[in-house]
Design a protein around this motif. Structure first.
Motif, PDB file in Angstrom:
ATOM      1  N   GLY A   1       0.815  -1.217   0.000  1.00 12.92           N
ATOM      2  CA  GLY A   1       0.000   0.000   0.000  1.00 12.92           C
ATOM      3  C   GLY A   1       0.842   1.258   0.000  1.00 12.92           C
ATOM      4  O   GLY A   1       0.539   2.228  -0.704  1.00 12.92           O
ATOM      5  N   MET A   2       1.879   1.267   0.805  1.00 12.11           N
ATOM      6  CA  MET A   2       2.744   2.437   0.893  1.00 12.11           C
ATOM      7  C   MET A   2       3.977   2.280   0.006  1.00 12.11           C
ATOM      8  O   MET A   2       4.344   3.173  -0.747  1.00 12.11           O
ATOM      9  N   GLY A   3       4.603   1.096   0.112  1.00  8.45           N
ATOM     10  CA  GLY A   3       5.822   0.859  -0.663  1.00  8.45           C
ATOM     11  C   GLY A   3       5.578   0.970  -2.164  1.00  8.45           C
ATOM     12  O   GLY A   3       6.496   1.244  -2.940  1.00  8.45           O
TER      13      GLY A   3
ATOM     14  N   VAL B   1      12.152  -5.135  -5.227  1.00  8.45           N
ATOM     15  CA  VAL B   1      12.014  -6.563  -4.974  1.00  8.45           C
ATOM     16  C   VAL B   1      10.708  -6.794  -4.212  1.00  8.45           C
ATOM     17  O   VAL B   1      10.458  -6.129  -3.200  1.00  8.45           O
ATOM     18  N   GLU B   2       9.899  -7.739  -4.688  1.00 11.11           N
ATOM     19  CA  GLU B   2       8.583  -7.967  -4.065  1.00 11.11           C
ATOM     20  C   GLU B   2       8.261  -9.452  -4.148  1.00 11.11           C
ATOM     21  O   GLU B   2       8.398 -10.067  -5.207  1.00 11.11           O
ATOM     22  N   VAL B   3       7.812 -10.051  -3.023  1.00  8.19           N
ATOM     23  CA  VAL B   3       7.519 -11.489  -3.028  1.00  8.19           C
ATOM     24  C   VAL B   3       6.175 -11.848  -3.653  1.00  8.19           C
ATOM     25  O   VAL B   3       5.949 -13.007  -3.981  1.00  8.19           O
TER      26      VAL B   3
ATOM     27  N   THR C   1       9.337  -3.136   2.882  1.00  7.88           N
ATOM     28  CA  THR C   1       8.503  -4.299   3.174  1.00  7.88           C
ATOM     29  C   THR C   1       7.843  -4.057   4.529  1.00  7.88           C
ATOM     30  O   THR C   1       8.218  -3.147   5.265  1.00  7.88           O
ATOM     31  N   SER C   2       6.879  -4.893   4.885  1.00  8.37           N
ATOM     32  CA  SER C   2       6.228  -4.735   6.198  1.00  8.37           C
ATOM     33  C   SER C   2       7.076  -5.368   7.298  1.00  8.37           C
ATOM     34  O   SER C   2       6.630  -6.280   7.993  1.00  8.37           O
ATOM     35  N   ALA C   3       8.291  -4.864   7.455  1.00  6.06           N
ATOM     36  CA  ALA C   3       9.207  -5.469   8.421  1.00  6.06           C
ATOM     37  C   ALA C   3       8.781  -5.207   9.867  1.00  6.06           C
ATOM     38  O   ALA C   3       9.300  -5.836  10.792  1.00  6.06           O
ATOM     39  N   HIS C   4       7.836  -4.282  10.048  1.00  6.36           N
ATOM     40  CA  HIS C   4       7.369  -4.005  11.417  1.00  6.36           C
ATOM     41  C   HIS C   4       6.612  -5.212  11.979  1.00  6.36           C
ATOM     42  O   HIS C   4       6.423  -5.322  13.179  1.00  6.36           O
ATOM     43  N   ASP C   5       6.158  -6.126  11.075  1.00 11.39           N
ATOM     44  CA  ASP C   5       5.307  -7.230  11.514  1.00 11.39           C
ATOM     45  C   ASP C   5       5.924  -8.559  11.091  1.00 11.39           C
ATOM     46  O   ASP C   5       5.989  -8.872   9.903  1.00 11.39           O
TER      47      ASP C   5
ATOM     48  N   ASP D   1      16.777   3.743   6.324  1.00 11.78           N
ATOM     49  CA  ASP D   1      15.585   3.036   6.810  1.00 11.78           C
ATOM     50  C   ASP D   1      14.379   3.878   6.397  1.00 11.78           C
ATOM     51  O   ASP D   1      14.344   5.087   6.645  1.00 11.78           O
ATOM     52  N   ASN D   2      13.392   3.237   5.789  1.00 14.55           N
ATOM     53  CA  ASN D   2      12.253   3.962   5.238  1.00 14.55           C
ATOM     54  C   ASN D   2      11.015   3.866   6.136  1.00 14.55           C
ATOM     55  O   ASN D   2       9.884   3.851   5.658  1.00 14.55           O
ATOM     56  N   GLY D   3      11.231   3.752   7.424  1.00 13.41           N
ATOM     57  CA  GLY D   3      10.110   3.840   8.356  1.00 13.41           C
ATOM     58  C   GLY D   3       9.358   2.548   8.580  1.00 13.41           C
ATOM     59  O   GLY D   3       8.169   2.568   8.905  1.00 13.41           O
TER      60      GLY D   3
HETATM   61  P1  NAD Z   1       1.978  -3.667   2.924  1.00 11.23           P
HETATM   62  O1  NAD Z   1       1.787  -4.726   3.937  1.00 11.23           O
HETATM   63  O2  NAD Z   1       0.821  -3.166   2.158  1.00 11.23           O
HETATM   64  O3  NAD Z   1       3.095  -4.144   1.869  1.00 11.23           O
HETATM   65  C1  NAD Z   1       4.305  -4.761   2.218  1.00 11.23           C
HETATM   66  C2  NAD Z   1       4.836  -5.494   0.999  1.00 11.23           C
HETATM   67  O4  NAD Z   1       6.084  -6.110   1.297  1.00 11.23           O
HETATM   68  C3  NAD Z   1       3.897  -6.615   0.554  1.00 11.23           C
HETATM   69  O5  NAD Z   1       3.540  -6.400  -0.784  1.00 11.23           O
HETATM   70  C4  NAD Z   1       4.708  -7.881   0.776  1.00 11.23           C
HETATM   71  O6  NAD Z   1       4.406  -8.884  -0.164  1.00 11.23           O
HETATM   72  C5  NAD Z   1       6.124  -7.383   0.637  1.00 11.23           C
HETATM   73  N1  NAD Z   1       7.134  -8.219   1.311  1.00 11.23           N
HETATM   74  C6  NAD Z   1       7.064  -8.769   2.555  1.00 11.23           C
HETATM   75  N2  NAD Z   1       8.194  -9.427   2.837  1.00 11.23           N
HETATM   76  C7  NAD Z   1       9.009  -9.287   1.772  1.00 11.23           C
HETATM   77  C8  NAD Z   1      10.309  -9.739   1.495  1.00 11.23           C
HETATM   78  N3  NAD Z   1      11.007 -10.445   2.382  1.00 11.23           N
HETATM   79  N4  NAD Z   1      10.860  -9.417   0.300  1.00 11.23           N
HETATM   80  C9  NAD Z   1      10.166  -8.706  -0.622  1.00 11.23           C
HETATM   81  N5  NAD Z   1       8.909  -8.262  -0.403  1.00 11.23           N
HETATM   82  C10 NAD Z   1       8.338  -8.539   0.789  1.00 11.23           C
HETATM   83  O7  NAD Z   1       2.702  -2.468   3.705  1.00 11.23           O
HETATM   84  P2  NAD Z   1       2.897  -0.941   3.242  1.00 11.23           P
HETATM   85  O8  NAD Z   1       1.652  -0.180   3.534  1.00 11.23           O
HETATM   86  O9  NAD Z   1       3.457  -0.862   1.877  1.00 11.23           O
HETATM   87  O10 NAD Z   1       3.973  -0.465   4.312  1.00 11.23           O
HETATM   88  C11 NAD Z   1       5.286  -1.019   4.279  1.00 11.23           C
HETATM   89  C12 NAD Z   1       6.074  -0.578   5.494  1.00 11.23           C
HETATM   90  O11 NAD Z   1       6.329   0.836   5.422  1.00 11.23           O
HETATM   91  C13 NAD Z   1       5.342  -0.820   6.811  1.00 11.23           C
HETATM   92  O12 NAD Z   1       6.259  -1.293   7.771  1.00 11.23           O
HETATM   93  C14 NAD Z   1       4.837   0.542   7.191  1.00 11.23           C
HETATM   94  O13 NAD Z   1       4.654   0.699   8.581  1.00 11.23           O
HETATM   95  C15 NAD Z   1       5.947   1.427   6.667  1.00 11.23           C
HETATM   96  N6  NAD Z   1       5.491   2.791   6.350  1.00 11.23           N
HETATM   97  C16 NAD Z   1       6.402   3.804   6.316  1.00 11.23           C
HETATM   98  C17 NAD Z   1       5.979   5.076   5.969  1.00 11.23           C
HETATM   99  C18 NAD Z   1       6.891   6.208   5.873  1.00 11.23           C
HETATM  100  O14 NAD Z   1       6.508   7.290   6.171  1.00 11.23           O
HETATM  101  N7  NAD Z   1       8.088   6.020   5.383  1.00 11.23           N
HETATM  102  C19 NAD Z   1       4.664   5.346   5.679  1.00 11.23           C
HETATM  103  C20 NAD Z   1       3.778   4.287   5.717  1.00 11.23           C
HETATM  104  C21 NAD Z   1       4.200   3.020   6.013  1.00 11.23           C
END
Ligand code: NAD
Length: 556
Positions: A169-171, A188-190, A257-261, A314-316
């Motif tokens: 969603g964000m990435g 890179v996306e899984v 990536t959603s590394a927070h979870d 680090d992108n948050g």
């Molecule tokens: P999301 O869950 O919608 O997407 C995460 C993506 O990462 C998924 O498409 C998933 O398939 C992929 N992924 C997971 N493990 C992977 C791996 N090992 N290799 C490659 N791809 C992998 O999350 P999102 O909304 O895109 O948010 C991503 C992260 O960014 C979250 O941790 C969120 O908290 C953080 N975030 C940061 C900011 C900011 O201001 N910089 C803003 C919003 C969100």
């Protein structure tokens, strides 16, 4: 309950008793329309939800339809609790999502309470109904790339190679932000589905399953001086170390990536998406440990890239904190993007302001773009962006635009827009909101407030004051969120929405709520000793109380 796919209502027909209520209802619908997994009410960031569950969603919709303009709806973690008679200048909706008491704010407690149906992670803008699709972070990502270009690459990323991961969603904003900054970006996306979604919505140009093919495309585009975005189906924990061992060092490296979870987000290396679901059910602790170990491998590669000259940040997404837990002691040698690249903007309360055309007419956004290009022509950050956004950023859901405006400018823009609504120059009302990642609105010691000048990184008073001020200042919706990396204990933030429905009452709300929101943001950074903020105080006449005059110092 069987639910049809939710999309935001368009047009001028009201289902509620006024445009303020209708605006909030359309914004709720819009976060679902733009969200990643509507069936589960998930908007982004793995588990970031718009409402507690479907019964809560329907109860909120019905309540908004009946809500009088002198009433306030109270929402707790996505569940509507009650309606109170307040007054016409009070917020229509106040909400608190995912706030746990300090000592209990752990991921384990969060998962447990979520399982019991008592709490949700609201992301920043998911539960507060402010998410506008990937565009919501795109200017932030673009400004980061521009800032890196200025600091490290003579002002231009043409011919530069960015490596990143995560197209969620964000990435998903990263590839478009990268090409807008003229770079070549490999993402890179899984999940192939996520890659395809970004191609379909115009954020990503092409995809491959083969790293070598991706690298060939990168080399060709750099050679031709072309910008390009490539989605590579793969796992960052495998691809990043492989690039290090091949001796391929990109110019810029990050990860979203959603590394927070570790349970629902980051996919460990060697896992298919189906295996993730299976192991999560059978052996959740194993899944978390495998994810943590993979993050550690990826972060070691990031450190190797950094050591060999790449700009790494680090992108948050809490990647560094997870890596430390899994044995990479020096993970925090990697910079956080906010401190490294955005703090000078936040210190002036310049941040991710956005507006949504509630009628659904994209022409309204274009008219506002034109107004900005004319009336803010001396503001390079905004005008450069608006020109690019107009050309490149596709519409997702209700037409919307993000623009990094600061104190005073947000108010000026919103008042002008409200007048355009009143005079019929726009086809319907406009809602204004912002990301919670904004000057006075977030305490997050590993993202927003890392290494603050005065050491106030973990103090959550600021977003709480921001929310209270916003209620006192007549915002239409005010939200307090906590959670962040690991869902608990990492951050507290506040969000606001204000509706420009063309009335004089809206003028008043805009004048007070938007002004006080950014004003407090400036004071938060002034209090921490940032020169830019003190300069902004002097420039704009914000009434800062100076305890220095009474013998105190700036910090105490
Ligand atoms: P999301 O869950 O919608 O997407 C995460 C993506 O990462 C998924 O498409 C998933 O398939 C992929 N992924 C997971 N493990 C992977 C791996 N090992 N290799 C490659 N791809 C992998 O999350 P999102 O909304 O895109 O948010 C991503 C992260 O960014 C979250 O941790 C969120 O908290 C953080 N975030 C940061 C900011 C900011 O201001 N910089 C803003 C919003 C969100």
């Amino acid at each position: 309950m069987n639910v049809e796919r939710i999309t935001a209502a368009r047009g001028l027909t009201l289902r509620c008793k006024g445009w303020r209520q209708e605006a909030l209802l359309r914004m709720l619908e819009n976060v679902l329309e733009n969200g990643e997994n509507q069936k589960e009410l998930i908007v982004y960031a793995s588990l970031g939800k718009a409402a507690r569950n479907w019964p809560s969603y329907h109860a909120i919709v019905d309540t908004l339809k009946q809500l009088e303009e002198d009433e306030t709806l109270v929402i707790q973690s996505g569940k509507p609790i009650g309606i109170f008679r307040t007054h016409k200048q009070a917020p229509l909706v106040v909400m608190a999502n995912c706030n746990l008491v300090g000592k209990w704010a752990t991921s384990e407690n969060f998962y447990d309470l979520q399982e019991k149906g008592l709490i949700i992670w609201g992301g920043l803008t998911a539960a507060a109904w402010q998410y506008i699709g990937s565009q919501g972070v795109i200017q932030g990502t673009y400004e980061i790339f521009q800032s890196i270009a200025r600091i490290h690459f003579g002002g231009d990323l043409r011919g530069r190679f960015i490596l990143t991961a995560g197209l969620g969603g964000m990435g998903g904003a990263q590839p478009l932000a990268g090409t807008m900054a003229n770079a070549v970006i490999l993402c890179v996306e899984v999940s192939e589905e996520r890659i395809d979604k970004r191609i379909t919505n115009g954020y990503l140009k092409q995809k491959t399953k083969d790293l070598d093919e991706g690298l060939e495309w990168v080399t060709e585009a750099i050679h031709d001086g072309r910008s390009l975005s490539i989605g590579l189906l793969g796992n960052a924990a495998e691809v990043y170390p492989e690039l290090v061992s091949k001796g391929i060092i990109p110019d810029i490296v990050t990860d979203q990536t959603s590394a927070h979870d570790l349970l629902y987000g980051y996919v460990p290396k060697g896992y298919t998406l189906d295996q993730v679901v299976e192991v999560r059910q059978k052996a959740p602790a194993k899944l978390q440990d495998d994810a943590g170990a993979s993050i550690a491998e990826e972060v070691r590669a990031l450190l190797a890239f950094k050591e060999r000259g790449a700009v790494v940040f680090d992108n948050g997404n809490n990647l560094r904190t997870q890596a430390v837990k899994y044995g990479v002691e020096n993970a925090f040698e990697i910079d956080i993007f906010t401190e490294a690249f955005l703090r000078p903007l936040f210190a002036r309360a310049i941040g991710p302001f956005r507006w949504i055309a509630l009628s659904g007419n994209p022409e309204d956004i274009r008219i506002i773009d034109d107004y900005i290009l004319q009336e803010f022509r001396d503001n390079d950050v905004v005008t450069n962006w608006i020109r690019l956004a107009n050309q490149y950023v596709p519409i997702e859901g209700l037409p919307a635009r993000i623009g990094w405006f600061g104190h005073g400018d947000r108010t000026k823009l919103a008042l002008a827009v409200n007048l355009m609504v009143r005079e019929g120059k726009l086809s319907g009302p406009i809602a204004f909101s912002r990301d919670h990642l904004d000057a006075g609105a977030m305490a997050h010691p590993n993202i927003m407030t890392e290494r603050m000048k005065d050491g106030s990184d973990a103090i959550a008073d600021w977003p709480l004051l921001n929310a209270m001020m916003s209620c006192s200042s007549m915002a239409d919706l005010v939200a307090i969120h906590s959670g962040g990396g690991g869902y608990a204990g990492y951050m507290t933030s506040a969000g606001i929405t204000i509706v420009a429905d063309g009335t004089e009452n809206s003028d008043e709300r805009i004048r007070i709520a938007l002004h006080n929101d950014t004003g407090l943001g400036v004071l938060r950074y002034a209090d921490a000793g940032y020169e830019e903020s003190l300069d902004e105080v002097a420039r704009t006449g914000i009434r800062r109380i100076s305890t220095e005059r009474y013998g105190g110092n700036l910090y105490a």
